[in-house]
Design a protein around this motif. Sequence first.
Motif, short mmCIF file in Angstrom:
data_model
loop_
_atom_site.label_atom_id
_atom_site.label_comp_id
_atom_site.label_asym_id
_atom_site.label_seq_id
_atom_site.Cartn_x
_atom_site.Cartn_y
_atom_site.Cartn_z
N LEU A 175 0.82 -1.21 0.00
CA LEU A 175 0.00 0.00 0.00
C LEU A 175 0.86 1.26 0.00
N VAL A 176 1.98 1.23 0.72
CA VAL A 176 2.89 2.38 0.74
C VAL A 176 3.37 2.69 -0.67
N LYS A 177 3.68 1.65 -1.43
CA LYS A 177 4.22 1.83 -2.78
C LYS A 177 3.22 2.46 -3.74
N THR A 178 1.93 2.17 -3.54
CA THR A 178 0.93 2.63 -4.49
C THR A 178 0.13 3.84 -4.02
N GLU A 179 0.22 4.19 -2.76
CA GLU A 179 -0.59 5.29 -2.20
C GLU A 179 -0.10 6.65 -2.68
N THR A 180 -1.05 7.48 -3.13
CA THR A 180 -0.71 8.83 -3.58
C THR A 180 -1.12 9.90 -2.57
N ASN A 181 -2.06 9.58 -1.69
CA ASN A 181 -2.49 10.53 -0.67
C ASN A 181 -1.38 10.62 0.39
N PRO A 182 -0.78 11.81 0.58
CA PRO A 182 0.35 11.94 1.51
C PRO A 182 0.01 11.56 2.95
#
Length: 173
Positions: free
Chosen positions: A83-90
């Motif tokens: 999820l860290v790799k794909t998440e765009t919301n800071p």
Amino acid sequence: MAAYVRKKVFVSSLMFFVMIGSLNAQVADIKAICGKAKNPSFCSSYMKSNPKTSGADLRTLANITFGSAQTSAKGALAKIQSLVKTETNPTLKKGYTSCVEQYKNSISNLNDAKQNLASGDGPGLNIKVSAAMEGSSTCQDNLANVKADPSTVKNSGDFQNICGIVLVISNMM
């Protein structure tokens, strides 16, 4: 011929001691364990879903549930890392990144707890597993106010419930 007789005596003696040892191991009372668990219905479902728990003694049951706790923590960590790799919301990315660290700490505490489990040190096992649970709780707290992936909440809950079973068993050791 003498070697054959010695081998036969050795095997017979070994079988005798294995049988004597197994007489001392009593079947764990799963109903009592689940009655004391944080989530009794989860505990009952977990025990019924794993055929290895049926007829297991306390130490074997501790090993089974402890192994499940390790597997659960590693699975949660892998999911959150993806999820860290794909998440765009800071904000979410920051929360997930914090969870990665928390689960790494949980896994480290579980690794430390292996020695306590191996030696039958119930209180030591309890302390280390409780510490491992802190990481999961902190992760949940960090994600409580954001729209996190629902699987992180489920994985964290499962990990907490499995660890809760280990804690009950550790108190019985």
